[in-house]
Design an enzyme around this catalytic site. Structure first.
Site, PDB file in Angstrom:
ATOM      1  N   ASP A  66       0.719  -0.768   0.346  1.00 25.25           N
ATOM      2  CA  ASP A  66       0.230   0.078   0.219  1.00 25.25           C
ATOM      3  C   ASP A  66       1.038   1.229   0.506  1.00 25.25           C
ATOM      4  O   ASP A  66       0.994   1.570   0.472  1.00 25.25           O
ATOM      5  CB  ASP A  66      -0.359  -0.045   1.689  1.00 25.25           C
ATOM      6  N   HIS A  67       1.090   2.668  -1.391  1.00 23.33           N
ATOM      7  CA  HIS A  67       1.618   3.516  -1.005  1.00 23.33           C
ATOM      8  C   HIS A  67       1.393   4.068  -0.857  1.00 23.33           C
ATOM      9  O   HIS A  67       2.355   5.175  -0.297  1.00 23.33           O
ATOM     10  CB  HIS A  67       2.028   3.528  -2.610  1.00 23.33           C
ATOM     11  N   ARG A  68       0.648   4.082   0.739  1.00 22.33           N
ATOM     12  CA  ARG A  68      -0.066   5.674   1.095  1.00 22.33           C
ATOM     13  C   ARG A  68       0.796   4.857   2.737  1.00 22.33           C
ATOM     14  O   ARG A  68       1.177   5.740   2.975  1.00 22.33           O
ATOM     15  CB  ARG A  68      -1.395   5.297   1.012  1.00 22.33           C
TER      16      ARG A  68
ATOM     17  N   ILE B 114       3.959   2.175   2.254  1.00 22.57           N
ATOM     18  CA  ILE B 114       4.830   2.187   2.450  1.00 22.57           C
ATOM     19  C   ILE B 114       5.184   2.764   1.211  1.00 22.57           C
ATOM     20  O   ILE B 114       4.896   2.836  -0.122  1.00 22.57           O
ATOM     21  CB  ILE B 114       4.693   0.510   2.615  1.00 22.57           C
TER      22      ILE B 114
END
Ligand code: COA
Length: 430
Positions: A402-404, A406
């Site tokens: 989850d780029h939010r 990591i």
């Protein structure tokens, strides 16, 4: 002031006669506020809303859509306390609908002081933008943020009605589920409905209950979590030698150790090393909840669909114990004996297609977790070691995160660390 029933009549509308009623916004029994629009008339130049003279309850409606009415026509009766500004006068002649004969005496009527101002209508144009909606509908649409020009009117002469606006809003709200529409101007085309039988023989099979449930979750996770997948490879040549040796030792106990047990343990050490991967966003989306326990879900392919039982407290268990639990949980899942509690509390998931084949893939994050590891089939590959190519067993890894929560550097560090541990499983003991 005592409540009484009064007639509502059409006030002076100039030279217009026999003006059609195009919309009635209230029904008998409705409580209306003073100045609330009751019905809309349409001349060839304008629409006019007839407002309530005062607050009250609509007792009778004397006209219907399509009726032609003129100045003085009785349109409704209302029960309420007449405001002092409303002056009752003698009932005028009723143009369309007479007061019912059963009524003992006609109620006093109220003259409506003014009609709601209306926009000029270029008659015959079909779009709502060109005024094919009454002022009250325009107001209603404005309040909901609806662009009337996008609605095809279903009323008389293509006029947009309240119902049309409501249906438009309903369809827009349903769009993300039905057609994958996205907010913020990212709407996509609805999925076409195709009659496949036109092209050849077909068979229709309903989705299983598990497929429906997991499908809805996968869809939500895929469209709401910004996924990135980091691919990497682990040299598991030494691990494989050790695994085969262990398998010989544990065969008598009926325990089969697959690469997955090692991956499970290695992931746990990586989670200890990188705590942000062992976390969830809280409901507000503003805090990261870091977990101090290590429960890892493993995707199991069953005839009914995908299930994700959770192996608990992985840090407290050895490889053989993990292999045993993996076998038990996957057997329970395939026999439909997995209780819901066995699928709860996971911190991170692993999806292993290693026993089947393929190389890299993009696993979908199992929310509220923030990452998932995809494991593919290990194959022998030539690896350049100290000036020569040597055959090594290489395990493909695919980490979706989850780029939010990591960033890419953390993900690359995670898979690099994981690959190091798998390349030298003595590190599992550290
Ligand atoms: N590379 C090479 N071989 C592998 C491997 C890998 N990464 N992983 C497993 N294998 C081998 C095993 O050693 C075993 O070999 P053997 O029969 O010669 O002893 C064989 O593949 C079958 O292993 P499997 O029975 O699948 O056990 P597992 O522990 O690897 O996996 C499950 C257990 C429950 C995860 C697995 O059965 C399963 O359901 N996988 C599918 C999960 C899935 O559908 N994920 C997709 C989600 S989108």
């Amino acid at each position: 002031m005592a409540k009484e029933i009064k007639q509502i009549i059409v006030p002076d509308i100039g030279d217009y006669k026999n003006v059609p009623v195009i919309e009635i916004m209230v029904k008998v029994g409705d409580t209306v506020a003073a100045e609330q629009s009751l019905l809309t008339l349409e001349t060839d130049k304008a629409t006019m809303d007839v407002p309530a003279p005062f607050a009250g309850v609509i007792k009778e409606i004397k006209v219907k859509v399509g009726d032609a009415i003129s100045t003085g026509s009785l349109i409704m009766t209302i029960e309420g306390e007449g405001a002092s500004t409303i002056v009752a006068s003698e009932p005028p002649p009723v143009a369309t609908t007479p007061v019912p004969a059963t009524q003992a005496a006609p109620p006093p009527h109220v003259a409506i002081p003014s009609l709601t101002p209306a926009t000029a209508i270029p008659h015959g144009e079909l779009t709502a933008r060109k005024s094919h909606a009454s002022p009250s509908i325009r107001k209603f649409a404005r309040e909901l943020g609806v662009d009337l020009s996008r609605i095809k009117g279903g009323g008389i002469k293509g006029r947009v009605t309240k119902n049309d606006v409501q249906n438009f809003v309903k369809a827009a709200l349903n769009q993300p589920q039905a057609a994958g529409g996205m907010p913020g101007g990212m709407a996509v085309l609805p999925m076409p409905v195709i009659n496949f039988a036109k092209f050849g023989e077909i068979e229709t099979r309903p989705l299983s209950r598990i497929q429906k449930i997991s499908g809805a979750n996968l869809h939500r996770n895929w469209v709401t979590i910004p996924h990135i997948t980091q691919h990497d490879e682990a040299d598991i040549t030494e691990m494989e030698i050790f695994r085969k040796k262990l398998n010989e030792e544990y065969a008598a106990q009926g325990i089969k150790i697959t690469p997955l047990a090692f991956v499970l343990k290695a992931v746990m050490t990586a989670l200890q090393q990188f705590p942000d991967f062992n976390a969830s966003l809280d409901a507000s989306g503003e805090n990261l909840v870091l977990k101090k326990y290590f429960h890892i879900g493993v995707a199991v392919d069953t005839p009914e669909g995908l299930m994700v039982p959770v192996v608990r407290d992985v840090e407290q268990k050895g490889i053989a114990q993990l292999a045993k639990e993996l076998a038990e949980l996957s057997a329970k899942a395939r026999d439909k004996k997995l209780p819901a509690t066995d699928m709860q509390g996971g911190c991170f998931s692993i999806s292993s297609l290693g026993g089947i084949g393929g190389s890299f893939f993009t696993p979908i994050i199992n929310a509220p977790e923030v990452a998932i590891l995809g494991v593919s089939k290990a194959t022998m590959k030539p690896v350049y070691v100290e000036g020569a190519f040597v055959p090594r067993l290489i395990l493909p890894l695919s980490l979706s995160y989850d780029h939010r929560v990591i960033d890419g550097a953390a993900a690359a560090r995670f898979t690099t660390y994981l690959a190091q541990v798998l390349a030298d499983v003595r590190r599992l003991a550290l």
